[in-house]
Design a protein around this motif. Sequence first.
Motif: not given
Length: 121
Positions: A13, A120-121
């Motif tokens: 993340q 990932s956002k």
Amino acid sequence: QVQLVESGGGLVQAGGSLRLSCAASGSIFSINAMGWYRQAPGKQRELVAAITSGGSTNYADSVKGRFTISRDNAKNTVYLQMNSLKPEDTAVYYCNADVWAIATPRGVHYWGKGTLVTVSK
């Protein structure tokens, strides 16, 4: 023959960390500079960070302060510690090394096959 094998990629993340490793093996006499490059989809391969045999380093502006390159000369291994990862760091990361193989007249640049890093956002 000389081989470079990367490891440590994966999914993380945004804000997280990963550590990449690249081990060189084969008929190695010495290794000069080692470095990490990356290639995002639709973009050219770019230098991320490099380190000389003496330990001098340089970084792409986009990763300064977040990534740290280091090497263990005894293990013929280079590392890339990546902190505060951003989605724009998503790419395939390639190891490169200027290797002087045994019974060859000069160094040759070798490439690993790459390891995918997805943020990932």
